[in-house]
Structure formats: structure tokens, C-alpha cells
Write an enzyme that holds these catalytic residues in place. Sequence first.
Site, PDB file in Angstrom:
ATOM      1  N   HIS A  36      44.052  46.954  53.043  1.00 45.77           N
ATOM      2  CA  HIS A  36      42.918  47.648  53.031  1.00 45.77           C
ATOM      3  C   HIS A  36      41.811  47.233  52.045  1.00 45.77           C
ATOM      4  O   HIS A  36      41.998  46.486  51.187  1.00 45.77           O
ATOM      5  CB  HIS A  36      43.348  49.261  52.766  1.00 45.77           C
ATOM      6  CG  HIS A  36      43.725  49.553  51.520  1.00 45.77           C
ATOM      7  ND1 HIS A  36      44.963  48.997  50.867  1.00 45.77           N
ATOM      8  CD2 HIS A  36      43.149  49.883  50.579  1.00 45.77           C
ATOM      9  CE1 HIS A  36      44.995  49.563  49.491  1.00 45.77           C
ATOM     10  NE2 HIS A  36      43.983  50.013  49.171  1.00 45.77           N
ATOM     11  N   ASP A  38      39.120  49.792  49.668  1.00 47.19           N
ATOM     12  CA  ASP A  38      39.194  51.328  49.385  1.00 47.19           C
ATOM     13  C   ASP A  38      38.164  52.073  50.281  1.00 47.19           C
ATOM     14  O   ASP A  38      36.926  51.839  50.046  1.00 47.19           O
ATOM     15  CB  ASP A  38      39.124  51.249  48.010  1.00 47.19           C
ATOM     16  CG  ASP A  38      40.276  50.637  47.294  1.00 47.19           C
ATOM     17  OD1 ASP A  38      41.441  50.761  47.564  1.00 47.19           O
ATOM     18  OD2 ASP A  38      39.958  49.953  45.936  1.00 47.19           O
ATOM     19  N   HIS A  72      43.104  44.346  49.947  1.00 45.11           N
ATOM     20  CA  HIS A  72      44.160  44.301  48.944  1.00 45.11           C
ATOM     21  C   HIS A  72      45.445  45.288  49.351  1.00 45.11           C
ATOM     22  O   HIS A  72      45.311  46.076  50.402  1.00 45.11           O
ATOM     23  CB  HIS A  72      43.983  44.703  47.619  1.00 45.11           C
ATOM     24  CG  HIS A  72      43.402  46.056  47.328  1.00 45.11           C
ATOM     25  ND1 HIS A  72      42.004  46.391  47.821  1.00 45.11           N
ATOM     26  CD2 HIS A  72      43.930  47.237  47.139  1.00 45.11           C
ATOM     27  CE1 HIS A  72      41.658  47.602  47.600  1.00 45.11           C
ATOM     28  NE2 HIS A  72      42.796  48.197  47.117  1.00 45.11           N
ATOM     29  N   ARG A 107      43.342  54.172  37.607  1.00 42.39           N
ATOM     30  CA  ARG A 107      42.020  53.400  37.917  1.00 42.39           C
ATOM     31  C   ARG A 107      40.738  54.199  38.256  1.00 42.39           C
ATOM     32  O   ARG A 107      40.818  55.291  38.416  1.00 42.39           O
ATOM     33  CB  ARG A 107      42.421  53.320  39.667  1.00 42.39           C
ATOM     34  CG  ARG A 107      41.522  52.468  40.788  1.00 42.39           C
ATOM     35  CD  ARG A 107      41.931  52.574  41.941  1.00 42.39           C
ATOM     36  NE  ARG A 107      41.611  53.953  42.712  1.00 42.39           N
ATOM     37  CZ  ARG A 107      42.163  53.844  43.789  1.00 42.39           C
ATOM     38  NH1 ARG A 107      42.843  53.240  44.532  1.00 42.39           N
ATOM     39  NH2 ARG A 107      41.781  55.277  44.429  1.00 42.39           N
TER      40      ARG A 107
HETATM   41  C1  SIN Z   1      44.891  50.442  45.490  1.00 42.94           C
HETATM   42  O1  SIN Z   1      45.092  50.358  46.748  1.00 42.94           O
HETATM   43  O2  SIN Z   1      43.804  50.746  45.143  1.00 42.94           O
HETATM   44  C2  SIN Z   1      46.006  50.350  44.682  1.00 42.94           C
HETATM   45  C3  SIN Z   1      46.449  48.882  44.302  1.00 42.94           C
HETATM   46  C4  SIN Z   1      47.821  48.914  43.484  1.00 42.94           C
HETATM   47  O3  SIN Z   1      48.301  49.805  42.959  1.00 42.94           O
HETATM   48  O4  SIN Z   1      48.168  47.542  43.375  1.00 42.94           O
END
Ligand code: SIN
Length: 278
Positions: A102, A104, A258, A273
Site C-alpha cells: 500500500h 499510506d 510498502h 510513526r
Molecule cells: C506502515 O504501513 O505504515 C507500517 C510499516 C511497517 O510497520 O513496517
Amino acid sequence: MTEYERIAVAPIAGALGAEIDGVNVADDLDDAVIDEIRRALLDHLVIFFRGQNLPVARHKAFSRRFGDLFIHPNFQLGQEDKEMVYLLRQPGDTSVAGETWHADTTMMETPPMGAILYALETPQYGGDTLFANQYLAYETLSEGMQDMLGGLKAMHSDVRVAGPDAGVNAKRTSKVRDDANWRPTVHAHPIVRVHPETGRKCLFVNPVYTMHIEGMTEAESAPILAFLYQHQRRPEFTCRFRWQTGSIAFWDNRCLLHLAIHDNSDAIRHMQRTQIAG
Ligand code: SIN
């Protein structure tokens, strides 16, 4: 190739990704260093820092050097700090947030430009993150396919990842809104996006948020989207980052996909995050 004077930049794969050395991210960095970090991000799409110590206030301060902080609508569960998201995977969880390819939060009218993910606690092995370069995904399509996609938009919705019908909270520690008042957020975006800073074209669909092509039914658009989902994550477009506690990944959400790998699942994986508004 860009020359850097204040930071060291070492690519980790052919397609994208570079480790940055010579920066303590928690410091009050001067503008020249921030400019080089931004250039490295544009050149490599995702950049990594090792061995950092990033308290919440410094994590936010660093993120704000690149734009306003984005408040994720589905992670608002009554906590005081609306800007920081914690992604915790604990033993017993059968899923980890972000485990399907995806970009984000693409259901938003203006999706975030990037995210800065800091590892608070990582497994000794496993729990890596994969990234895929969507400039390459676009550039390697045939001219015919590029021309066809060029005029199309796709509808994006968060209905698969939040709300009462998504069913994600039963599988994992990191919760999202699933209350009865939740409503999906839905917006259309061009399938071929022009990056606002580099001017390059990239693919902008993903199997988490994209629902169908605008003006087509789900059944009509499904074969086209299925092809794009296969194509956009070809191994030669990707890099894989192995986390350690104190690592940071900073990605450009406008031109990559990612995913978090849910393996070694008896081990805790705890991430902090921020997202930067688009
Ligand atoms: C995310 O998709 O923002 C998280 C990615 C991760 O935890 O590696």
C-alpha cells in the site's frame, strides 16, 4: 548523481532505498542538512537512519521540518496525542498493520507526502519492511498501457482497513476506529500521478485502498487493477529493510508502496510513526 556535503548516502538496492550516515536525527539540524535529507529522499524514495534515539518531541520536531503533521483519522481513539501513531505487534497477533502492499492513507483527498517510522523495539530477526518504486512501475509499462492509464482515475476508500466491517481489530493489538459512527472516506486520484517535486510520473494505485476505476464497475476494472498490482511489486522494483531498535525509515508516500512483513510473530515489534501532510 547528487553530491552531498553534509550527509553520507549509501544506496541499499538498485531500485530505491539508501542509508544515511552522519546525522543525529534528534538534533536541531541546520537548514543545509535538512535540504540534503530532502534531496536524498527525492533521489532514493526511502531513506534509513541507524542507531537513533528519538523521543516523541524530537520525532515530531524532525518531521515538521518537512511539512505539517498529518492526523490519521482512523487512529483517533480518544488518546491525547493525535499526531503520533504506535504500531505494536505482540505475540498472539495474527496480523500486523500494513501487511499488504500500500501507499499510506490514499483514501484522503490529499494523502500524506511521507511517513517517518521509528523502531522502539524490534524482533532479533524478521519484521522487515519492503518498499517498491512506483516510478519504475510506471516507466516499465508498455506505451499502450501508459496511454490508456493516463486518462483514468481510481476510487480509493478505507473500507478494507477500518470501520466495523473491516474486522482488523480482532487480529491485532494496534486498533483503528471501528465504531458505529465511522464512515468511509472516499476520493478519486489519477492512476498515473505526477510527483509534485520531481515532475516524474508514477503509478498511484494499491490493493489496500483502491476500489475500482472511475467510470467502470468493480468487475470491469478488476482485471486491469489485478495486472497493475502484480506488476507494481516486481522484485526488481523493491528493497527490503531489516530493522534494529533505533532505526528510522523515512519514505516518500507519493511514489512508492510498502508493506510490513508479519513473520517471527512471537516477537514484539513496536514502532512509532508520524506522517507528513501532502
Ligand atoms: C506502515 O504501513 O505504515 C507500517 C510499516 C511497517 O510497520 O513496517
